[in-house]
Write an enzyme that holds these catalytic residues in place. Sequence first.
Site, PDB file in Angstrom:
ATOM      1  CB  CYS A  19      -0.926  -0.013   1.214  1.00 28.04           C
ATOM      2  SG  CYS A  19      -1.762   1.562   1.521  1.00 28.04           S
ATOM      3  CB  SER A  72      -1.440   7.166   5.752  1.00 33.40           C
ATOM      4  OG  SER A  72      -2.138   7.987   4.835  1.00 33.40           O
TER       5      SER A  72
END
Length: 213
Positions: A19, A72
């Site tokens: 990812c 994130s």
Amino acid sequence: MVTVNTRRSVMTLFSSPTCALSHCTRLALHEKGVTAEIEYFDPSDPPESLLELNPNGTSPTLVERDLVLYDSRIIMEYLDERFPHPPLHQMDPVSRANARMIIKRIDQDWYHLLDEILNSGEKKSARAKKMLKESLIAAVPLFAANEFFLSEDFSLIDCSLAPLLWRLPDIGIDLPESASVIDAYAQRLFKRDAFHASLSEEEQEMAKVPVKK
């Protein structure tokens, strides 16, 4: 019931090995020089230890004692505030706000297209690939303005861009010679110690790791 505090005595980052947003977080972690455990997992089959902390099983997820974060950009901001040195944001509020807006645009304009390329049908993916390539080329003056992205200092903006640029060969995007400043910028990022440390085994296969000079 076992609490987060008793389960995790050190900072732990649960991360997908492929990812791009998880890669951004790992890069920020290494740039800060933070000691943490990185636990790679398959997002389609998250481990029970992660689901107990984050029922959605999303990547990345950061755990530090009783704190659980699973976005994130929030994790990257937290790391920069939790560990002030070296700073990855400029100190004045205006510059920090502008940097956050740039990262938001990167997510909306470029990471959105990356997601379409990776997760859409052939026709939509091809269209997104064309749009991403053209958008990057249009941004050449921004990449050329400074050593790092719109700054003389490495920042969270660069942490956000490096994983995206690293994946271009893997998704079949080859920038033209007219965009050579983007490649030069990318190589400066790829040669950093923290970038090398941030790569999972799967990410190492996406592009050739440059020889450090």
